[in-house]
Design a protein around this motif. Structure first.
Motif, PDB file in Angstrom:
ATOM      1  N   ASN A  27       0.829  -1.199   0.000  1.00 19.37           N
ATOM      2  CA  ASN A  27       0.000   0.000   0.000  1.00 19.37           C
ATOM      3  C   ASN A  27       0.869   1.257   0.000  1.00 19.37           C
ATOM      4  N   GLN A  31       1.260   4.037  -2.956  1.00 18.80           N
ATOM      5  CA  GLN A  31       0.896   5.404  -2.630  1.00 18.80           C
ATOM      6  C   GLN A  31       2.025   6.370  -3.018  1.00 18.80           C
ATOM      7  N   GLY A  35       0.257   6.931  -6.246  1.00 18.97           N
ATOM      8  CA  GLY A  35      -0.837   7.648  -5.618  1.00 18.97           C
ATOM      9  C   GLY A  35      -2.156   7.187  -6.207  1.00 18.97           C
ATOM     10  N   HIS A  36      -3.170   8.001  -6.064  1.00 20.70           N
ATOM     11  CA  HIS A  36      -4.484   7.616  -6.576  1.00 20.70           C
ATOM     12  C   HIS A  36      -4.675   8.127  -7.987  1.00 20.70           C
ATOM     13  N   LYS A  56      -7.785   0.296 -13.070  1.00 18.59           N
ATOM     14  CA  LYS A  56      -8.886  -0.632 -12.806  1.00 18.59           C
ATOM     15  C   LYS A  56      -8.655  -2.001 -13.453  1.00 18.59           C
ATOM     16  N   TRP A  62      -6.637  -1.907  -5.900  1.00 17.72           N
ATOM     17  CA  TRP A  62      -6.137  -0.563  -5.604  1.00 17.72           C
ATOM     18  C   TRP A  62      -7.119   0.484  -6.116  1.00 17.72           C
ATOM     19  N   ASP A  63      -7.641   0.251  -7.290  1.00 11.90           N
ATOM     20  CA  ASP A  63      -8.606   1.177  -7.885  1.00 11.90           C
ATOM     21  C   ASP A  63      -9.828   1.348  -6.975  1.00 11.90           C
ATOM     22  N   GLU A  65      -9.897   0.891  -3.727  1.00 13.78           N
ATOM     23  CA  GLU A  65      -9.508   1.648  -2.538  1.00 13.78           C
ATOM     24  C   GLU A  65      -9.419   3.134  -2.836  1.00 13.78           C
ATOM     25  N   CYS A  66      -8.938   3.451  -4.015  1.00  9.31           N
ATOM     26  CA  CYS A  66      -8.818   4.856  -4.406  1.00  9.31           C
ATOM     27  C   CYS A  66     -10.195   5.512  -4.441  1.00  9.31           C
ATOM     28  N   ARG A  67     -11.126   4.786  -4.989  1.00 10.97           N
ATOM     29  CA  ARG A  67     -12.471   5.360  -5.092  1.00 10.97           C
ATOM     30  C   ARG A  67     -13.164   5.484  -3.748  1.00 10.97           C
ATOM     31  N   LYS A  69     -11.696   6.364  -1.117  1.00 11.45           N
ATOM     32  CA  LYS A  69     -11.119   7.507  -0.429  1.00 11.45           C
ATOM     33  C   LYS A  69     -11.583   8.838  -0.995  1.00 11.45           C
ATOM     34  N   GLU A  70     -12.242   8.788  -2.097  1.00 14.17           N
ATOM     35  CA  GLU A  70     -12.690  10.038  -2.727  1.00 14.17           C
ATOM     36  C   GLU A  70     -13.846  10.665  -1.978  1.00 14.17           C
TER      37      GLU A  70
END
Ligand SMILES: [Zn+2]
Length: 70
Positions: A27, A31, A35-36, A56, A62-63, A65-67, A69-70
């Motif tokens: 992770n 990052q 990053g995202h 994606k 990971w994709d 998780e990124c979404r 966090k938005e």
């Protein structure tokens, strides 16, 4: 629950030589390096071609998780 130790596998096919690139990153590493982002910039270990691939497809986890966090 140690979330930092979770590992993500980024998998992408090189558009030039067709080989499959597999990179395992934590992770933290992800990052720091990407990053995202919607796309990962990768370099083929076989033919050294640089290409980018949608996050994606390369690493759905990971994709996601990124979404989140938005
Ligand atoms: Zn290649």
């Amino acid at each position: 629950m140690d979330k930092q130790k979770k590992r993500y596998t980024i998998k992408a096919g090189c558009p030039q030589c067709g080989c499959t690139q597999t990179t395992v990153m934590t992770n933290e590493e992800l990052q720091e390096r990407y990053g995202h982002v919607p796309n990962f910039d990768l370099e083929c270990g076989e033919c050294m071609a640089k290409f980018s691939t949608p996050a994606k497809d390369a690493c759905p986890e990971w994709d996601r998780e990124c979404r989140m966090k938005e």
